[in-house]
Scaffold this motif. Structure first.
Motif, PDB file in Angstrom:
ATOM      1  N   GLN A   1       0.428  -1.658  -0.025  1.00 48.04           N
ATOM      2  CA  GLN A   1      -0.322  -0.488   0.209  1.00 48.04           C
ATOM      3  C   GLN A   1       0.905   1.302  -0.039  1.00 48.04           C
ATOM      4  OE1 GLN A   1      -3.370   0.030  -0.524  1.00 48.04           O
ATOM      5  NE2 GLN A   1      -3.916  -1.871  -0.477  1.00 48.04           N
ATOM      6  N   LEU A   2       2.295   1.222  -0.551  1.00 48.29           N
ATOM      7  CA  LEU A   2       2.548   2.113   0.183  1.00 48.29           C
ATOM      8  C   LEU A   2       2.616   3.092  -1.678  1.00 48.29           C
ATOM      9  CD1 LEU A   2       5.952   0.518   1.540  1.00 48.29           C
ATOM     10  CD2 LEU A   2       4.143   1.887   2.678  1.00 48.29           C
ATOM     11  N   GLU A   3       2.911   2.521  -1.940  1.00 49.99           N
ATOM     12  CA  GLU A   3       2.944   3.762  -2.981  1.00 49.99           C
ATOM     13  C   GLU A   3       1.239   4.282  -3.409  1.00 49.99           C
ATOM     14  OE1 GLU A   3       3.370   2.238  -6.890  1.00 49.99           O
ATOM     15  OE2 GLU A   3       4.627   0.663  -6.015  1.00 49.99           O
ATOM     16  N   GLU A   4       0.265   3.640  -2.726  1.00 48.99           N
ATOM     17  CA  GLU A   4      -0.729   4.211  -2.983  1.00 48.99           C
ATOM     18  C   GLU A   4      -1.479   4.801  -1.283  1.00 48.99           C
ATOM     19  OE1 GLU A   4      -3.400   1.437  -4.887  1.00 48.99           O
ATOM     20  OE2 GLU A   4      -2.802   1.193  -6.771  1.00 48.99           O
ATOM     21  N   ASN A   5      -1.241   4.598  -0.432  1.00 46.71           N
ATOM     22  CA  ASN A   5      -1.951   5.771   0.696  1.00 46.71           C
ATOM     23  C   ASN A   5      -0.875   5.708   1.442  1.00 46.71           C
ATOM     24  OD1 ASN A   5      -3.448   5.499   3.192  1.00 46.71           O
ATOM     25  ND2 ASN A   5      -4.476   3.740   2.358  1.00 46.71           N
ATOM     26  N   ARG A   6      -0.984   7.056   1.887  1.00 44.01           N
ATOM     27  CA  ARG A   6       0.134   7.395   2.477  1.00 44.01           C
ATOM     28  C   ARG A   6      -0.014   7.440   4.238  1.00 44.01           C
ATOM     29  NH1 ARG A   6       2.443  11.934   0.839  1.00 44.01           N
ATOM     30  NH2 ARG A   6       2.449  12.989   2.634  1.00 44.01           N
ATOM     31  N   GLU A   7      -1.321   7.130   4.383  1.00 43.44           N
ATOM     32  CA  GLU A   7      -1.284   6.206   6.003  1.00 43.44           C
ATOM     33  C   GLU A   7      -0.687   5.242   6.021  1.00 43.44           C
ATOM     34  OE1 GLU A   7      -3.946   7.559   4.015  1.00 43.44           O
ATOM     35  OE2 GLU A   7      -5.168   8.539   5.523  1.00 43.44           O
ATOM     36  N   TYR A   8      -1.072   4.454   4.728  1.00 45.45           N
ATOM     37  CA  TYR A   8       0.589   3.493   5.078  1.00 45.45           C
ATOM     38  C   TYR A   8       2.335   3.805   5.549  1.00 45.45           C
ATOM     39  CZ  TYR A   8      -3.248  -0.265   4.967  1.00 45.45           C
ATOM     40  OH  TYR A   8      -4.051  -1.619   5.249  1.00 45.45           O
ATOM     41  N   GLN A   9       2.292   4.895   4.185  1.00 38.34           N
ATOM     42  CA  GLN A   9       3.783   5.220   4.195  1.00 38.34           C
ATOM     43  C   GLN A   9       4.006   5.577   6.052  1.00 38.34           C
ATOM     44  OE1 GLN A   9       3.455   8.333   1.234  1.00 38.34           O
ATOM     45  NE2 GLN A   9       3.529   6.589  -0.291  1.00 38.34           N
ATOM     46  N   THR A  10       3.170   6.722   6.492  1.00 31.72           N
ATOM     47  CA  THR A  10       2.585   6.821   7.569  1.00 31.72           C
ATOM     48  C   THR A  10       2.622   6.093   9.114  1.00 31.72           C
ATOM     49  OG1 THR A  10       1.640   8.688   6.816  1.00 31.72           O
ATOM     50  CG2 THR A  10       2.497   8.348   9.480  1.00 31.72           C
ATOM     51  N   VAL A  11       1.848   4.748   8.761  1.00 34.76           N
ATOM     52  CA  VAL A  11       2.929   3.707   9.669  1.00 34.76           C
ATOM     53  C   VAL A  11       4.050   2.745   9.288  1.00 34.76           C
ATOM     54  CG1 VAL A  11       1.477   1.358  10.228  1.00 34.76           C
ATOM     55  CG2 VAL A  11       0.036   3.768   9.555  1.00 34.76           C
ATOM     56  N   THR A  12       4.156   2.515   7.963  1.00 32.35           N
ATOM     57  CA  THR A  12       5.977   2.286   8.068  1.00 32.35           C
ATOM     58  C   THR A  12       6.984   3.371   9.201  1.00 32.35           C
ATOM     59  OG1 THR A  12       4.516   1.018   5.979  1.00 32.35           O
ATOM     60  CG2 THR A  12       6.590   0.714   6.552  1.00 32.35           C
ATOM     61  N   ALA A  13       6.381   4.286   8.403  1.00 32.29           N
ATOM     62  CA  ALA A  13       8.195   4.964   8.864  1.00 32.29           C
ATOM     63  C   ALA A  13       7.774   4.669  10.182  1.00 32.29           C
ATOM     64  CB  ALA A  13       7.276   7.090   8.291  1.00 32.29           C
ATOM     65  N   THR A  14       6.404   5.206  10.298  1.00 29.09           N
ATOM     66  CA  THR A  14       6.810   5.287  12.303  1.00 29.09           C
ATOM     67  C   THR A  14       6.967   3.359  13.218  1.00 29.09           C
ATOM     68  OG1 THR A  14       4.614   5.715  12.689  1.00 29.09           O
ATOM     69  CG2 THR A  14       5.196   5.141  14.168  1.00 29.09           C
ATOM     70  N   ILE A  15       6.612   2.499  12.367  1.00 29.87           N
ATOM     71  CA  ILE A  15       7.722   1.567  12.638  1.00 29.87           C
ATOM     72  C   ILE A  15       9.093   1.524  12.057  1.00 29.87           C
ATOM     73  CG2 ILE A  15       7.329  -1.116  11.813  1.00 29.87           C
ATOM     74  CD1 ILE A  15       4.613  -0.797  10.989  1.00 29.87           C
ATOM     75  N   VAL A  16       9.066   1.913  11.604  1.00 29.17           N
ATOM     76  CA  VAL A  16      11.183   1.920  11.189  1.00 29.17           C
ATOM     77  C   VAL A  16      11.500   2.371  12.270  1.00 29.17           C
ATOM     78  CG1 VAL A  16      12.542   2.599   9.869  1.00 29.17           C
ATOM     79  CG2 VAL A  16      10.760   0.915   8.906  1.00 29.17           C
ATOM     80  N   ALA A  17      11.144   3.599  12.791  1.00 34.87           N
ATOM     81  CA  ALA A  17      11.314   5.117  13.588  1.00 34.87           C
ATOM     82  C   ALA A  17      11.354   3.905  14.919  1.00 34.87           C
ATOM     83  CB  ALA A  17      10.591   6.177  13.379  1.00 34.87           C
ATOM     84  N   MET A  18      10.313   3.155  14.968  1.00 30.68           N
ATOM     85  CA  MET A  18      10.645   2.642  16.845  1.00 30.68           C
ATOM     86  C   MET A  18      11.246   1.684  16.924  1.00 30.68           C
ATOM     87  SD  MET A  18       6.701   0.724  18.484  1.00 30.68           S
ATOM     88  CE  MET A  18       7.150  -0.105  16.471  1.00 30.68           C
ATOM     89  N   ALA A  19      11.825   0.671  15.713  1.00 27.95           N
ATOM     90  CA  ALA A  19      12.287  -0.386  16.084  1.00 27.95           C
ATOM     91  C   ALA A  19      13.733   0.291  16.367  1.00 27.95           C
ATOM     92  CB  ALA A  19      12.007  -1.558  14.066  1.00 27.95           C
ATOM     93  N   ARG A  20      14.164   1.414  15.204  1.00 31.76           N
ATOM     94  CA  ARG A  20      15.268   1.551  15.234  1.00 31.76           C
ATOM     95  C   ARG A  20      15.623   2.303  17.007  1.00 31.76           C
ATOM     96  NH1 ARG A  20      17.639   3.822   9.855  1.00 31.76           N
ATOM     97  NH2 ARG A  20      19.645   4.899  11.348  1.00 31.76           N
ATOM     98  N   GLN A  21      14.454   3.141  17.598  1.00 30.90           N
ATOM     99  CA  GLN A  21      14.830   3.370  18.966  1.00 30.90           C
ATOM    100  C   GLN A  21      14.860   2.035  20.114  1.00 30.90           C
ATOM    101  OE1 GLN A  21      14.737   6.443  20.625  1.00 30.90           O
ATOM    102  NE2 GLN A  21      14.957   7.651  18.395  1.00 30.90           N
ATOM    103  N   LEU A  22      14.710   1.047  19.529  1.00 27.04           N
ATOM    104  CA  LEU A  22      14.787   0.015  20.341  1.00 27.04           C
ATOM    105  C   LEU A  22      15.746  -0.780  20.000  1.00 27.04           C
ATOM    106  CD1 LEU A  22      11.176  -1.392  20.760  1.00 27.04           C
ATOM    107  CD2 LEU A  22      11.357   0.474  22.365  1.00 27.04           C
ATOM    108  N   GLY A  23      16.583  -0.664  18.734  1.00 25.83           N
ATOM    109  CA  GLY A  23      17.811  -1.531  18.771  1.00 25.83           C
ATOM    110  C   GLY A  23      17.152  -2.790  17.855  1.00 25.83           C
ATOM    111  N   MET A  24      16.092  -2.936  17.043  1.00 30.58           N
ATOM    112  CA  MET A  24      16.416  -3.947  16.612  1.00 30.58           C
ATOM    113  C   MET A  24      16.287  -3.644  14.771  1.00 30.58           C
ATOM    114  SD  MET A  24      11.918  -4.652  18.457  1.00 30.58           S
ATOM    115  CE  MET A  24      11.475  -5.145  20.121  1.00 30.58           C
ATOM    116  N   ALA A  25      16.357  -4.883  14.433  1.00 27.90           N
ATOM    117  CA  ALA A  25      16.614  -5.297  12.566  1.00 27.90           C
ATOM    118  C   ALA A  25      15.348  -4.601  12.205  1.00 27.90           C
ATOM    119  CB  ALA A  25      17.314  -6.633  13.238  1.00 27.90           C
TER     120      ALA A  25
END
Length: 867
Positions: free
Chosen positions: A797-821
């Motif tokens: 859904q990344l190409e068609e839905n900005r909400e999914y882009q936001t959610v995915t970016a949030t997941i990536v930022a959270m994982a990096r803060q928690l030190g997860m791959a």
């Protein structure tokens, strides 16, 4: 030793030893009889001496003195026998006197020691002493009349006193054995042994046996010596049979008695009158010692009792004072309110917590009635409870009360009767405010029976209601509905919009139902309506008119929704809830096949559509045995370098040359339990493959494999993995288990324990399809998770839905803060790859890089990449 075994062993020891000597006398040649008997006497007496000597060494205190005296008596007898045999110039009478002296001192010690355990009754002693006095006098007169002065050669004062003391010992031992519970076995053996030896010695002196009779007397003496020496084997050393004090008193007393016996023989002569006087004085001496010991014991005990009583009274008074202070502290400073009422409810006392909770001072509350603060509906019940408490039994009651500021609370009153001199004089009431607990219980009960999103009944509440209808035999109609196009609404507007839609449907359903109808949500977009009537058309028309036909206004947009409905009736279409739901599900899917907004009543022919599902279930039974299950690998790559950084192990089923999608057979395997065997096969193949890679110099950094719910909670999982690590010694850090987010978010304690066990083995863990479970994120902090996998649903859904882009970016930022791959699944386009790299996710998996491939193709693909 029990009394039963003692009755068996004592006669056996005594008769056995005596019978052995008798055999030597009877069957030895006359010329060797004296020698054989001498050897027998020496051997048996030496054995007895060894036993008594060993007992003297191993025991302590008074027991050591007793066994020392026994050993000394045994040595005297050995000396006596040896002197007779070899005509050694040693006085035989002196040896026998010494032996009797030692044995009698030992007997007196045992008897008088036992007096301290439980006092002899002197009246019993006096009666027996008179009997003994008359018996000895009669014996003396008999010899004097029958033999005149000649009897002096056969009977002297020593043997006479021996008879008297022996009779005294009979009394003492028999009486003690009756009233004293401990040490009976020990005293019985001493009684039999000492009396046997004493009687044998006296008879030998009085009758003056010769020949075989003399030999038999010696055999009886030896048997008695042997029995005395073995007494320590039956001594109850764990019991306090003998007291270890006053040794000097007993030795002096016994010595005085024995010296008096000798003096009476030498000073008073052997006339009848003199002998009677000597015996009387001897008995008085013994009685006086017993009285002295009793008086001393009574005085000591009285002093001890007085001292103990004084100490006890002082201690008790101090304890009562402390308890009073403790009670006052407990009452005054207890965190819970405590009231003291009379039997009518009038407040006699209250602690600070009780006055504070009602908003009054303690002085104000005293004299008021507790019934005044209880709501009128509960006053009658509590007044009855106060009356019932006169029975003396505590009672707990819940009442509603109103505080001074008008706040309504719920109290749990633990009513405890205050009993004084057997009468109930008042009532202690310990208050527990359970208002919050009741609210929480109501919330928990509501949540346990209602769907958290729609407020309708949940699966478990529906199951209870339907099963109750079936149990009562009441006919009903069940409608199973599934929303048409709900997935598209989620895809178009997002899951939050789908949740809002489900909430609105729940509200409309509650408004559309009649009193004999109720609805519930099974999960997702599936709803059930149960009606206790058979007017299906009326119900369907009402549901479509009020629930499914009108459009919904969501997020500024009008949304139309329809539902496919399957209908079953009880009992025509099934006798159990399982069958009814299965048939309703078949009817609902048939409605979907017909198109949107359709309704289908179940018919038996619909079950034919399930034959394919049945074939799949049967095929899973033998799929592993037939080798139809195979392992596929899909590479995971670094998006920047396109180098393989790992792979995911996937399961494929090829049946009769046709691949069956995992989406079809995995759910069936989960439902039927086949997933256990398939999962174990998958893990075994993964271990074997990693071991082969390491041995073949294929440096694959990571290999991931999915772990199902059943596998995770398998109690043998850790043992199985340990066995595989022993068989295939691979590096644990290269193995990665993927858990679904739903599993991680539920059964938290159970999951945490299992995750910690897996981490202890060195295995890494991933959360698969992160973000699709609608669950709390608290487990990410609590669990030692190594990796998050961005689900394919988000990536697509990344190409068609900005909400999914936001959610995915949030997941990536959270994982990096928690030190997860991070690993993104389903990457297929350049846009997806670029976006994911830009937000910080470099590890990817999808058809843009490689599709899942068999093992041999994967190895070739991997080796080409390394070149």
């Amino acid at each position: 030793m029990s009394s039963h075994s003692l009755r068996q062993s004592v006669p056996a020891l005594l008769v056995g030893t005596f019978f052995l000597g008798l055999l030597l006398i009877v069957f030895s040649p006359y010329a060797l009889r004296e020698t054989s008997l001498f050897v027998y006497l020496i051997v048996v007496t030496c054995i007895a001496t060894l036993f008594s000597g060993y007992a003297a060494v191993t025991h302590r205190g008074m027991r050591r003195y007793i066994h020392t005296l026994i050993t000394a008596g045994n040595v005297c007898f050995i000396t006596y026998v040896t002197a007779l045999r070899y005509e050694v110039p040693v006085s035989s009478d002196l040896m026998l006197f010494s032996q009797n002296f030692f044995y009698l001192i030992m007997a007196l010690i045992v008897i008088t020691q036992s007096i301290e355990i439980r006092t002899l009754k002197l009246r019993t002693f006096d009666v027996f002493a008179l009997f003994s006095f008359l018996f000895v006098g009669a014996l003396h007169l008999y010899f004097y009349v029958s033999q005149g002065d000649v009897y002096r050669d056969y009977l002297n004062g020593f043997e006479e006193q021996m008879v008297l003391v022996s009779l005294y010992m009979v009394l003492a031992f028999l009486y003690l054995n009756r009233i004293v519970t401990s040490g009976q076995s020990f005293r019985i053996l001493l009684l039999i042994g000492i009396l046997g030896f004493t009687v044998a010695s006296i008879v030998n002196q009085v009758v003056a046996f010769g020949g075989i009779g003399h030999d038999l007397v010696h055999v009886l003496q030896v048997s008695s010596i042997f029995l005395i020496s073995l007494s320590f084997l039956f001594d109850e050393t764990d019991e306090d049979v003998l007291i270890h004090d006053s040794v000097f008193d007993y030795i002096i007393y016994s010595t005085v008695v024995m010296l008096f016996m000798l003096a009476s023989d030498r000073l008073l002569g052997t006339s009848v009158l003199d002998s009677m006087i000597a015996n009387a004085v001897l008995l008085l001496l013994i009685r006086q010692f017993v009285v002295a010991k009793q008086n001393a014991l009574i005085s000591h005990r009285l002093h001890t009792v007085n001292t103990d009583l004084e100490t006890a009274v002082t201690t008790k008074a101090h304890e009562l004072e402390i308890r009073e202070q403790q009670y006052r502290s407990l009452f005054a400073y207890h965190a819970e309110p405590i009231f003291l009422f009379d039997l009518d409810g009038e407040v006699l006392s209250v602690n600070e917590a009780g006055s504070s909770v009602l908003g009054h001072t303690a002085e104000t509350l005293i004299g008021t009635n507790i019934l005044d603060v209880i709501e009128p509906k509960d006053r009658g019940a509590y007044a009855t409870a106060l009356h019932d408490l006169t029975s003396g039994r505590p009672e707990t009651l819940e009442v509603n009360i109103v505080t001074d500021d008008g706040t309504k609370r719920v109290w749990q009153l633990m009513n405890i009767p205050m009993i004084i001199n057997g009468d109930v004089e008042g009532i202690y009431a310990i208050v527990k405010d359970i208002t919050q607990m009741i609210v929480q219980q109501e919330q928990i009960l509501y949540q346990a029976n209602h769907d958290s999103l729609t407020g309708l009944h949940n699966r478990y509440a529906l199951q209870e209601q339907i099963e109750q209808l079936i149990e009562d035999g009441r006919p009903f109609t069940l409608m199973f509905s599934d929303l048409d196009g709900f997935k598209e609404i989620n895809d178009q507007f997002g899951h939050h919009m789908g949740d809002q839609l489900l909430q609105h449907i729940g509200k409309r359903l509650r408004l559309a139902l009649l009193p004999n109808e109720y609805a519930g949500r099974l999960g997702g977009d599936e709803f059930i309506v149960v009606a206790e009537h058979d007017d299906n058309e009326m119900l369907i028309e009402r549901l479509r008119r009020l629930v499914y036909s009108p459009p919904y206004y969501l997020g500024g947009t009008l949304v139309e929704i329809h539902a496919s409905i399957g209908i079953v009736r009880y009992p025509e279409h099934g006798a159990t809830l399982k069958h009814l739901l299965s048939n309703a599900d078949l009817a609902m899917y048939k409605a979907k096949e017909k198109g949107r907004d359709e309704t289908v009543l179940f018919a038996p022919e619909l079950r034919e559509d399930k034959e394919e599902r049945k074939l799949l279930m049967e095929g899973l039974d033998t799929a592993l045995e037939k080798g139809e299950i195979s392992l596929y690998l899909q590479p995971q790559v670094d998006a920047a370098s396109k180098r393989i950084i790992g792979a995911e192990a996937l399961m494929r089923w090829q049946r009769d040359g046709v691949f069956i999608p995992p989406s079809e057979f995995i759910p069936i395997a989960e439902e039927t339990g086949h997933i256990q065997d398939l999962g174990r096969w998958m893990i075994h193949e993964t271990f074997q493959l990693m071991y082969a890679f390491e041995q073949g110099d294929i440096d694959l950094p990571k290999l991931s494999v999915n772990l199902s719910v059943r596998q995770l909670f398998d109690e043998h999982l850790i043992d199985y993995l340990t066995t595989l690590f022993n068989r295939f010694p691979i590096e644990p850090g290269r193995l990665n288990f993927e858990l679904t987010e739903t599993v991680a978010a539920h059964h938290s304690e159970r999951v945490l324990n299992r995750i910690l066990e897996l981490k202890a083995l060195g295995i890494k863990l991933s959360i698969d399809d992160f973000g699709t479970g609608y669950s709390s994120l608290a487990y990410l902090v609590r669990y030692p998770i190594d990796e998050l996998k961005i689900p394919r649903e988000f990536t697509m859904q990344l190409e068609e839905n900005r909400e999914y882009q936001t959610v995915t970016a949030t997941i990536v930022a959270m994982a990096r803060q928690l030190g997860m791959a991070l690993v993104a699944e389903g990457v297929e386009t350049e846009y997806q790859e670029t976006f994911l790299r830009r937000i910080g996710c470099d590890s990817m998996q999808g058809y843009r890089y490689a599709k899942p491939m068999p093992l041999d193709e994967f190895v070739i693909f991997y080796m080409k990449q390394r070149q």
